[in-house]
Design a protein around this motif. Structure first.
Motif, PDB file in Angstrom:
ATOM      1  N   ILE A  70       0.839  -1.203   0.000  1.00  0.00           N
ATOM      2  CA  ILE A  70       0.000   0.000   0.000  1.00  0.00           C
ATOM      3  C   ILE A  70       0.874   1.254   0.000  1.00  0.00           C
ATOM      4  O   ILE A  70       0.608   2.221  -0.702  1.00  0.00           O
ATOM      5  CB  ILE A  70      -0.949   0.014   1.221  1.00  0.00           C
ATOM      6  N   GLY A  71       1.919   1.226   0.809  1.00  0.00           N
ATOM      7  CA  GLY A  71       2.797   2.382   0.868  1.00  0.00           C
ATOM      8  C   GLY A  71       3.215   2.725   2.283  1.00  0.00           C
ATOM      9  O   GLY A  71       2.761   2.113   3.252  1.00  0.00           O
ATOM     10  N   PHE A  72       4.082   3.713   2.398  1.00  0.00           N
ATOM     11  CA  PHE A  72       4.650   4.117   3.684  1.00  0.00           C
ATOM     12  C   PHE A  72       3.577   4.512   4.693  1.00  0.00           C
ATOM     13  O   PHE A  72       3.716   4.271   5.896  1.00  0.00           O
ATOM     14  CB  PHE A  72       5.616   5.291   3.458  1.00  0.00           C
ATOM     15  N   LEU A  73       2.482   5.128   4.222  1.00  0.00           N
ATOM     16  CA  LEU A  73       1.417   5.582   5.116  1.00  0.00           C
ATOM     17  C   LEU A  73       0.802   4.435   5.912  1.00  0.00           C
ATOM     18  O   LEU A  73       0.281   4.640   7.008  1.00  0.00           O
ATOM     19  CB  LEU A  73       0.317   6.290   4.315  1.00  0.00           C
ATOM     20  N   ALA A  74       0.845   3.218   5.355  1.00  0.00           N
ATOM     21  CA  ALA A  74       0.176   2.072   5.983  1.00  0.00           C
ATOM     22  C   ALA A  74       0.990   1.442   7.103  1.00  0.00           C
ATOM     23  O   ALA A  74       0.488   0.572   7.819  1.00  0.00           O
ATOM     24  CB  ALA A  74      -0.139   1.009   4.936  1.00  0.00           C
ATOM     25  N   TYR A  75       2.240   1.878   7.297  1.00  0.00           N
ATOM     26  CA  TYR A  75       3.102   1.214   8.266  1.00  0.00           C
ATOM     27  C   TYR A  75       2.588   1.312   9.698  1.00  0.00           C
ATOM     28  O   TYR A  75       2.929   0.469  10.533  1.00  0.00           O
ATOM     29  CB  TYR A  75       4.527   1.769   8.185  1.00  0.00           C
ATOM     30  N   TRP A  76       1.803   2.335  10.000  1.00  0.00           N
ATOM     31  CA  TRP A  76       1.323   2.450  11.386  1.00  0.00           C
ATOM     32  C   TRP A  76       0.398   1.309  11.777  1.00  0.00           C
ATOM     33  O   TRP A  76       0.226   1.025  12.966  1.00  0.00           O
ATOM     34  CB  TRP A  76       0.632   3.809  11.601  1.00  0.00           C
ATOM     35  N   TYR A  77      -0.165   0.635  10.770  1.00  0.00           N
ATOM     36  CA  TYR A  77      -1.037  -0.514  11.067  1.00  0.00           C
ATOM     37  C   TYR A  77      -0.255  -1.670  11.697  1.00  0.00           C
ATOM     38  O   TYR A  77      -0.847  -2.597  12.255  1.00  0.00           O
ATOM     39  CB  TYR A  77      -1.731  -1.006   9.793  1.00  0.00           C
TER      40      TYR A  77
ATOM     41  N   GLY B 109      -6.771   3.106  -0.122  1.00  0.00           N
ATOM     42  CA  GLY B 109      -6.520   1.781  -0.713  1.00  0.00           C
ATOM     43  C   GLY B 109      -6.364   0.655   0.275  1.00  0.00           C
ATOM     44  O   GLY B 109      -6.223  -0.509  -0.125  1.00  0.00           O
ATOM     45  N   ILE B 110      -6.391   0.962   1.594  1.00  0.00           N
ATOM     46  CA  ILE B 110      -6.272  -0.100   2.585  1.00  0.00           C
ATOM     47  C   ILE B 110      -7.544  -0.937   2.595  1.00  0.00           C
ATOM     48  O   ILE B 110      -8.646  -0.428   2.348  1.00  0.00           O
ATOM     49  CB  ILE B 110      -5.989   0.490   3.989  1.00  0.00           C
ATOM     50  N   SER B 111      -7.428  -2.232   2.838  1.00  0.00           N
ATOM     51  CA  SER B 111      -8.603  -3.113   2.859  1.00  0.00           C
ATOM     52  C   SER B 111      -8.479  -4.116   3.992  1.00  0.00           C
ATOM     53  O   SER B 111      -7.372  -4.381   4.487  1.00  0.00           O
ATOM     54  CB  SER B 111      -8.738  -3.862   1.529  1.00  0.00           C
ATOM     55  N   LEU B 112      -9.620  -4.641   4.389  1.00  0.00           N
ATOM     56  CA  LEU B 112      -9.628  -5.643   5.453  1.00  0.00           C
ATOM     57  C   LEU B 112      -8.826  -6.874   5.029  1.00  0.00           C
ATOM     58  O   LEU B 112      -8.103  -7.463   5.834  1.00  0.00           O
ATOM     59  CB  LEU B 112     -11.065  -6.036   5.803  1.00  0.00           C
ATOM     60  N   PHE B 113      -8.951  -7.252   3.768  1.00  0.00           N
ATOM     61  CA  PHE B 113      -8.232  -8.425   3.263  1.00  0.00           C
ATOM     62  C   PHE B 113      -6.723  -8.242   3.426  1.00  0.00           C
ATOM     63  O   PHE B 113      -6.022  -9.144   3.872  1.00  0.00           O
ATOM     64  CB  PHE B 113      -8.576  -8.649   1.787  1.00  0.00           C
ATOM     65  N   LEU B 114      -6.218  -7.051   3.088  1.00  0.00           N
ATOM     66  CA  LEU B 114      -4.780  -6.804   3.186  1.00  0.00           C
ATOM     67  C   LEU B 114      -4.323  -6.801   4.642  1.00  0.00           C
ATOM     68  O   LEU B 114      -3.254  -7.322   4.965  1.00  0.00           O
ATOM     69  CB  LEU B 114      -4.440  -5.475   2.523  1.00  0.00           C
TER      70      LEU B 114
END
Length: 608
Positions: free
Chosen positions: A56-63, A212-217
């Protein structure tokens, strides 16, 4: 130098059976050899999460933070559940025993088969990962990955053949050095964070919206991070290896492992998030954190070396748990009985050698690139996880012991979480894990075939009613016996036609079996003399040869001949031979060149 001398140099001198208590391990050593797989996963658990989020990208790392919290909840549920399993089944066996006793035969075999395969994968994957770490430090060795990996497997195999206490003594140091190295890393990294030396701009704030984040990912990232939990079940399989009180010591070791794993995993995940670390093909996440915190100094290389060591030594968890699980399966007649035999150093050497050989074969077949096996590795753990939790739920609901509601609740939570993870693994990684639907049924079918064969043999050899025959004149007849079966009955009938002095000989490995055999024989054939020989080193041939020497000398004094009758049952199918030890063939080979001893084989043909 003959073979026995080479064996003694490589493996060590044989130990007496009474020394078995000395081969039990304490909590500190157990933590090292049984937790190395789980603790080593800290080196790649966080990285597996970030690799998925990087899509997804750098923004998603906090997850990675909430995902790590979810994994810690699962770890807590597993530790609490396996504590209960250890107390309920202190003889070991873990998921196999729990599933078989509470969910039925097939559930137990699925759990057992999954774990056997998982331990082979543990060795192959761990050794390959450790080899990659070594060849990354020394690029000139890249072309020798497979030979290096095979040599490392061979080294750990020999170390385990020398005995569990010796292997624990050697392997404890790298494991604890790894823990120390990561604690130093986490301590320095967190100190820098608290002192404001690490700018917040390096990471995305928690809660940032991510397009673009999704539950599946997210579920895929969670399931990938669950690879950090592989090896958690190993302690429950190896309870008999602990010093007394074994169950209590195993539970304490399990708890300590859970605490260390939780601290290291959560610490590495937090630092990776705070420092804004991104996964790279050429450098691991742990290496990037260490490089950022310390620079390329002594501490950096200390962390890298200990990480490489524990990745290699994680394989030892498989060597500690595989043989004991194989013993449980073999005792229940689902695997060849040779897996129940202790070697010269009191370890289950057949299981150790089998695991080493299977791992080397896997490394050669995949040319040392076993990354594609990691999803199978995780599935192989979570199937037994789910079955063992479900089995404990049924146990508490059925038996209703004191405090059963709380115990059931713990296992219920564990079962729901592990089943959810299993479904996520199958859903998100089906292209990698579909082989489990092929090889697992095949393994279970093989287990049933072996069990059916052993049951057929037992039914054909079982004696019904008393037996009597008139003795005829003849020479001194020695009849080695392993029990009271139709093979022995058939051989006795022949022995009494060729000799007026028949001596049955039984070799016992412990006093309990010696006493039981004497009682059974006195009830069966009190008219035939039984001689019991106690073998301190678990050898059948050596004490028999010494006894035959004595009888042969007496026979020469009285001008009597000596005949040794070797009972042997002949299997209907040739492949059945691998399921039985070949002690009769070994005995005949040792007696073949005796000048004054007649060796006779009395066959008994099986019909199934």
């Amino acid at each position: 130098m003959n073979r026995s001398v080479v064996k003694r140099v490589v493996i060590g001198k044989p130990l007496k059976t009474r020394e078995l208590g000395d081969q039990k391990i304490n909590k500190l050593k157990a933590l090292a050899i049984l937790s190395s797989d789980a603790l080593s996963s800290v080196a790649y658990g966080t990285e597996q999460i970030l690799i998925v989020l990087a899509g997804i990208g750098f923004l998603a790392y906090w997850y990675s933070i909430p995902i790590a919290v979810g994994i810690l909840v699962l770890l807590t549920a597993l530790i609490l559940s396996y504590r209960q399993i250890i107390y309920a089944y202190p003889k070991g066996g873990g998921a196999y025993i729990v599933s078989k006793k509470n969910l039925g035969e097939n559930a137990g075999l699925i759990a057992g088969g999954s774990l056997l395969v998982d331990y082979i994968l543990t060795v192959a994957v761990s050794i390959s990962a450790g080899t990659d770490a070594i060849t990354s430090a020394f690029p000139g060795l890249h072309g020798y990955n497979v030979p290096i990996a095979c040599l490392l497997v061979l080294f750990i195999t020999i170390l385990n053949l020398r005995g569990i206490t010796e292997s624990a003594s050697v392997l404890a140091y790298p494991v604890y050095l790894f823990v120390l190295a990561l604690i130093i890393l986490l301590g320095k990294g967190l100190w820098d964070v608290l002192n404001g030396q690490v700018p917040e701009s390096l990471h995305t704030p928690i809660g940032t919206a991510v397009p673009g984040i999704s539950l599946f990912l997210l579920l895929k990232a969670f399931s990938s991070g669950c690879s950090a939990l592989t090896g958690v079940e190993a302690i429950s399989n190896a309870v008999p290896s602990f010093k007394e009180p074994s169950a209590k010591n195993a539970v304490r070791t399990l708890t300590m492992m859970g605490i260390i794993l939780a601290v290291l995993f959560s610490g590495i995940t937090f630092l990776a998030f705070w420092y804004g670390i991104s996964p790279k093909a050429e450098e691991t996440v742990v290496s990037q954190i260490a490089s950022t915190v310390f620079g390329r100094n002594f501490f950096y290389y200390f962390i890298q070396v200990t990480t490489a060591l524990i990745l290699v030594l994680a394989a030892n968890t498989g060597f500690a748990a595989f043989p004991l699980l194989a013993v449980n399966l073999a005792t229940d007649k689902y695997m060849p009985r040779i897996f129940t035999i202790r070697g010269d150093r009191l370890g289950y050497s057949n299981g150790i050698v089998t695991l080493g050989a299977a791992s080397i074969l896997l490394i050669i077949l995949f040319e040392g690139h076993t990354e594609m096996l990691i999803p199978l590795y995780a599935v192989g753990v979570f199937i037994p996880f789910t079955l063992s939790q479900s089995g404990m739920i049924r146990k508490w609901a059925k038996e209703k012991p004191s405090g059963w509601q709380l115990k059931l609740s713990v296992n219920l939570v564990g079962a729901l979480i592990t089943f959810t993870v299993l479904i996520i693994l199958f859903t998100t990684k089906f292209p990698q894990v579909w082989p489990v639907f092929v090889f697992l049924p095949i393994i279970v079918i093989i287990f049933h075939k072996i069990n059916a064969h052993y049951n057929d043999v037992a039914n054909q050899l079982r004696i019904e009613g008393a037996y009597r025959r008139e003795k005829l004149k003849g020479n001194i007849v020695i009849l080695p016996v392993a029990g009271i079966t139709k093979v022995v009955e058939n051989s006795l009938a022949y022995a009494e036609t060729v000799g007026d002095t028949v001596i049955a000989v039984y070799v016992a490995f412990d006093r309990e079996s010696e006493k039981k055999m004497e009682e059974k024989w006195n009830a069966y054939r009190p008219d035939i003399r039984l001689v019991t020989l106690h073998s301190q080193y678990r050898s059948l041939i050596r004490p028999l040869r010494r006894f035959i020497d004595v009888i042969e000398e007496k026979g020469e004094e009285h001008r009597n001949s000596v005949t040794v009758i070797v009972p042997q049952f002949i299997t209907k199918k040739s492949w059945h031979n691998i399921l039985h030890n070949q002690s009769s063939l070994l005995l005949k080979a040792h007696l073949l060149y005796r000048r004054n001893v007649i060796v006779t084989t009395v066959p008994y043909h099986l019909k199934k």
